[in-house]
Design a protein around this motif. Structure first.
Motif, PDB file in Angstrom:
ATOM      1  N   SER A  12       0.834  -1.197   0.000  1.00 15.13           N
ATOM      2  CA  SER A  12       0.000   0.000   0.000  1.00 15.13           C
ATOM      3  C   SER A  12       0.870   1.249   0.000  1.00 15.13           C
ATOM      4  CB  SER A  12      -0.870   0.021   1.265  1.00 15.13           C
ATOM      5  OG  SER A  12      -1.523  -1.209   1.434  1.00 15.13           O
ATOM      6  N   GLU A  18      -4.256   2.648   4.718  1.00  9.23           N
ATOM      7  CA  GLU A  18      -4.936   1.554   4.016  1.00  9.23           C
ATOM      8  C   GLU A  18      -5.571   0.589   5.019  1.00  9.23           C
ATOM      9  OE1 GLU A  18      -5.616  -0.442   0.148  1.00  9.23           O
ATOM     10  OE2 GLU A  18      -4.900   1.541   0.660  1.00  9.23           O
ATOM     11  N   SER A 106      -9.816   0.867  -2.660  1.00 11.77           N
ATOM     12  CA  SER A 106      -9.135   1.289  -1.435  1.00 11.77           C
ATOM     13  C   SER A 106      -8.299   2.526  -1.754  1.00 11.77           C
ATOM     14  CB  SER A 106      -8.229   0.163  -0.941  1.00 11.77           C
ATOM     15  OG  SER A 106      -7.064   0.075  -1.745  1.00 11.77           O
TER      16      SER A 106
END
Length: 120
Positions: A12, A18, A106
């Motif tokens: 991430s 995240e 996301s």
């Protein structure tokens, strides 16, 4: 021999952000730290171990949840883009296999999915 998934590493752009996003949207416990990872406990001892990476490759993660949990996730995603399909062509959610499913991105661009019935 029985094989069970224990954890997977999720690269991430910002591991803490995240992990917090995933935990909040899915209604999971607050993430914890383990070495370089920000850990989200999913269920049955399985965890998502988030690690910071300057340019992660987007992946797909699907979460099987109950109908009532689906309603809760949908409420938490109110005002955000959600899709009925993995290609993000149709807004909203789907009703495949007698259940419901929904896709959303996301913060790092992973294609996340919640579904109430496994695919046949």
């Amino acid at each position: 021999m029985a094989v069970e998934l224990n954890h997977t590493i999720v690269n991430s752009t910002d591991a803490d952000a995240e992990a917090s996003f995933v935990a909040e949207i899915l209604g999971l416990p607050v993430p914890t730290r383990f070495g370089p990872f920000t850990v989200v406990e999913v269920a049955n001892g399985v965890s998502l171990d988030f690690m910071t990476d300057a340019s992660p490759t987007p992946q797909h993660y699907a979460f099987l949840i109950s109908e009532s949990e689906f309603d809760e996730v949908a409420a938490r995603l109110a005002g955000r883009d959600t899709w009925a399909d993995p290609g993000h062509r149709t807004a909203g959610h789907n009703t495949h296999n007698g259940g419901r499913g929904m896709y959303f991105d996301s913060p790092s661009g992973h294609n996340l999915e919640v579904l109430t019935t496994p695919y046949a």
